[in-house]
Scaffold this motif. Structure first.
Motif, PDB file in Angstrom:
ATOM      1  N   PHE A  86      59.889  87.294  25.523  1.00 11.34           N
ATOM      2  CA  PHE A  86      59.978  86.439  24.331  1.00 11.34           C
ATOM      3  C   PHE A  86      58.643  86.408  23.578  1.00 11.34           C
ATOM      4  N   ALA A  87      57.919  87.529  23.590  1.00 13.21           N
ATOM      5  CA  ALA A  87      56.619  87.547  22.930  1.00 13.21           C
ATOM      6  C   ALA A  87      56.387  88.927  22.307  1.00 13.21           C
ATOM      7  N   PRO A  88      55.529  89.036  21.305  1.00 10.58           N
ATOM      8  CA  PRO A  88      54.850  87.925  20.636  1.00 10.58           C
ATOM      9  C   PRO A  88      55.793  87.123  19.728  1.00 10.58           C
ATOM     10  N   ASN A  89      56.819  87.788  19.196  1.00 10.93           N
ATOM     11  CA  ASN A  89      57.806  87.057  18.396  1.00 10.93           C
ATOM     12  C   ASN A  89      59.200  87.420  18.859  1.00 10.93           C
ATOM     13  N   ILE A  90      60.154  86.636  18.447  1.00 11.01           N
ATOM     14  CA  ILE A  90      61.531  86.897  18.887  1.00 11.01           C
ATOM     15  C   ILE A  90      62.298  87.530  17.728  1.00 11.01           C
TER      16      ILE A  90
ATOM     17  N   ALA B 204      50.427  86.886  25.347  1.00  9.63           N
ATOM     18  CA  ALA B 204      51.332  87.599  24.438  1.00  9.63           C
ATOM     19  C   ALA B 204      51.984  86.628  23.457  1.00  9.63           C
ATOM     20  N   LYS B 205      52.325  85.445  23.930  1.00 12.98           N
ATOM     21  CA  LYS B 205      52.954  84.456  23.031  1.00 12.98           C
ATOM     22  C   LYS B 205      51.946  83.976  21.988  1.00 12.98           C
ATOM     23  N   LEU B 207      49.731  85.545  20.600  1.00 14.75           N
ATOM     24  CA  LEU B 207      49.503  86.573  19.580  1.00 14.75           C
ATOM     25  C   LEU B 207      50.630  86.629  18.538  1.00 14.75           C
ATOM     26  N   GLY B 208      51.680  85.877  18.760  1.00  8.40           N
ATOM     27  CA  GLY B 208      52.791  85.862  17.803  1.00  8.40           C
ATOM     28  C   GLY B 208      52.760  84.576  16.983  1.00  8.40           C
ATOM     29  N   GLY B 210      55.017  83.130  15.437  1.00  8.47           N
ATOM     30  CA  GLY B 210      56.225  82.323  15.574  1.00  8.47           C
ATOM     31  C   GLY B 210      56.141  81.244  16.641  1.00  8.47           C
ATOM     32  N   TRP B 211      55.203  81.385  17.576  1.00  3.20           N
ATOM     33  CA  TRP B 211      55.060  80.340  18.595  1.00  3.20           C
ATOM     34  C   TRP B 211      54.223  79.181  18.089  1.00  3.20           C
ATOM     35  N   ASN B 216      59.819  80.644  16.717  1.00  6.19           N
ATOM     36  CA  ASN B 216      60.278  81.414  17.880  1.00  6.19           C
ATOM     37  C   ASN B 216      61.168  80.589  18.804  1.00  6.19           C
ATOM     38  N   ARG B 219      64.505  80.442  17.128  1.00  2.00           N
ATOM     39  CA  ARG B 219      65.208  81.716  17.265  1.00  2.00           C
ATOM     40  C   ARG B 219      65.737  81.917  18.682  1.00  2.00           C
TER      41      ARG B 219
END
Lengths: 198, 328
Positions: A86-90, B204-205, B207-208, B210-211, B216, B219
């Motif tokens: 579920f990373a970095p985006n979904i 990793a999260k 870096l997005g 959306g979190w 995210n 979604r």
């Protein structure tokens, strides 16, 4: 107890491999530009990913015993993939629809299905893999097999058109404004089943 | 004096490393890991009961041919175990593919139950690991995170010093318990592994984008087949989603640090277990949630002596002996 040094050596090798797998995953995300890091880092991330791949023996020939040994160990320990769930985006999800053309001219719509929820999650996982560029070489074969599984239940179907695409979900504000999800076709295949049967 | 310190430094590091890797532990954590993974294996087998043959049948009988998944796995290495091996073996004994698949499923369920009871713990752990690995690799196209964690958990379990004192092996067969330092080593392995999992997951999260804005989370909860909660309900909590998204990133990223500190351990563990509980209930990822809860509770849930805690208690002992000396 075995010599403590043997345990320590195993510990070091084991976690070196885990580190290489995990960071290869992170570098791959950065190199693909899916993170919010500046694009200037993409080249360096690609290089770092190659170094991690080197540690994992992936740069060696496919028949190399070292490469095969490392791969076997990684799979046996369940550490062949990083933990970037579920990373970095979904992204959106994917949908595979079959258009079933019967001999009498009828047209029906169906999708591949399983019975239990546990298997349904796995089917979804398969569809996400099909969208991945790395699975492009086997895409048609997998879709054909899925189409065949639908055809077995309806043997009087003459032709199947399989359409596969990405579904983009509306974000919260779009959802509140009544906007629905949108489908973007990625590829489609036509299978004539009586030929397949022969 | 300084020279003396410098020559002692590598030895002190080595002693510290050994102290970290081989702490004395009870087998409580191993009992939890065995029972938890036994339950996990049994639930895994029962969840796939109705689709087992459909998922693993060969070309023309199943959903996608097992042979395709096995060919992809063999590309990585032909030495990775697969269900095809068992089917070939069955062929020599004139046992058909369907029968071999049924036997493999039944064996997996039995191994799960044996692990739950703690009967023949090590052979059961080895067989469960092997059969699950075969299924996960043959159905590699269908695999997801829960499979990797199950393989890892069973891999550590079969290498750990089984049996534990809560097993029937110990009660009925009077099998001796193992070295506490070896128990400590395998627990450390599990603990360090969990830290890797959350460090990488959290990184990793983070870096997005959306979190950070909650999109995210929206979604992931509205995306089929995880959309068990109605979007209309989620919309009501839309202002909480960014906070929850950031919290997930921080909890995962902070796990490798705060889980070792006694004061923050319980809080971090409860937060992580809550995240997995919600993933299980709100997204229907029951197997994934269960295996993560089992691994976390075994690693840090019971009587855990983290390195910082050990260091502090040793210091306390030294301080106490100094105080006693002064009194005398």
């Amino acid at each position: 107890m075995l010599s403590k040094r043997v345990y320590v050596a195993w510990f070091v090798v084991h976690f070196c491999l885990i580190t290489a797998v995990c960071f290869a995953g992170i570098f791959s995300l950065v190199a693909e530009g899916t993170t919010m890091l500046p694009s200037a880092l993409q080249k360096r991330a690609r290089k770092a990913e190659l170094i991690a791949a080197l540690v994992l023996g992936k740069e060696a020939a496919a028949s190399s015993p070292v490469r095969q040994g490392i791969a076997t160990y990684l799979h046996a320990a369940g550490i062949q993939a990083g933990y970037t769930f579920f990373a970095p985006n979904i992204p959106g999800y994917h949908r595979l629809t079959f258009e079933l053309y019967y001999e009498d001219g009828r047209v029906e719509y169906a999708s591949a299905h399983v019975m239990g929820r546990g298997a349904a999650l796995r089917l979804d996982s398969l569809l996400d893999r099909l969208a991945d560029q790395r699975y492009e070489p086997i895409r048609e074969v997998v879709v054909k097999m899925l189409a065949f599984s639908v055809w077995r239940e309806r043997p009087d179907v003459k032709k199947i058109r399989a359409t596969f695409g990405a579904v983009s979900q509306p974000d919260i504000s779009d959802f509140e404004n009544g906007k629905d999800e949108s489908f973007q076709l990625m590829f489609s295949y036509d299978f004539s089943l009586h030929e397949e049967e022969q | 004096m300084k020279e003396h310190d410098a020559t002692n430094l590598p030895r002190r590091w080595s002693e510290n490393l050994m102290g970290f890797l081989f702490p004395s532990e009870t087998d409580k954590w191993l009992g939890i890991l065995r029972i938890g993974l036994g339950l996990q294996v049994a639930v895994y087998a029962l969840f796939l009961r109705s689709d087992w043959h459909y998922l693993f049948a060969s070309t023309g009988k199943g959903l996608v041919s097992r042979k395709l998944g096995e060919a992809i796995t063999s590309f990585d290495s032909p030495l990775i175990p697969k269900l095809g091996w068992l089917i070939t073996l069955g062929g020599y004994a004139h046992i058909g593919e369907d029968s071999v698949l049924s036997i493999a499923w039944a064996c997996l369920l039995c191994m799960g139950l044996l692990l739950l009871l703690g009967l023949f713990s090590r052979p059961a752990a080895i067989t469960a690991w092997f059969l699950h690995l075969c299924a996960a690799e043959s159905g590699g196209l269908f695999a997801y995170g829960a499979d990797n964690f199950m393989t890892t958990g069973l891999f550590y379990l079969m290498l750990s010093p089984l049996p534990d004192r809560y097993s029937l092996d110990h009660w009925l067969l009077k099998v001796e318990l193992r070295d506490p330092q070896l128990l400590g080593f395998w627990r450390r392995v599990l603990q360090v592994h969990m830290c890797f999992v959350y460090l990488i997951g959290g990184l990793a999260k983070c870096l997005g984008n959306g979190w950070w804005d909650g999109s995210n989370l929206w979604r992931s909860l509205t995306r089929p087949p995880f959309n068990l909660v109605s979007p209309d309900i989620l919309v009501r909590f839309k202002y909480a989603l960014p906070i929850l998204g950031i919290s997930i990133c921080l909890i995962e990223l902070g796990y490798p640090f705060f889980i070792w500190i006694k004061k923050t351990r319980l809080f971090w563990l409860v937060c992580i277990l809550a995240i997995h509980g919600v993933i299980g209930l709100a997204m229907g990822m029951y197997l994934f949630a269960l295996v993560m809860i089992v691994l976390n509770v075994a690693a840090f849930g019971v009587g855990s002596a983290g390195p910082f805690l050990r260091y502090r208690s040793e210091n306390d002992e030294i301080r106490m002996s100094n105080v006693e000396g002064m009194i005398k």
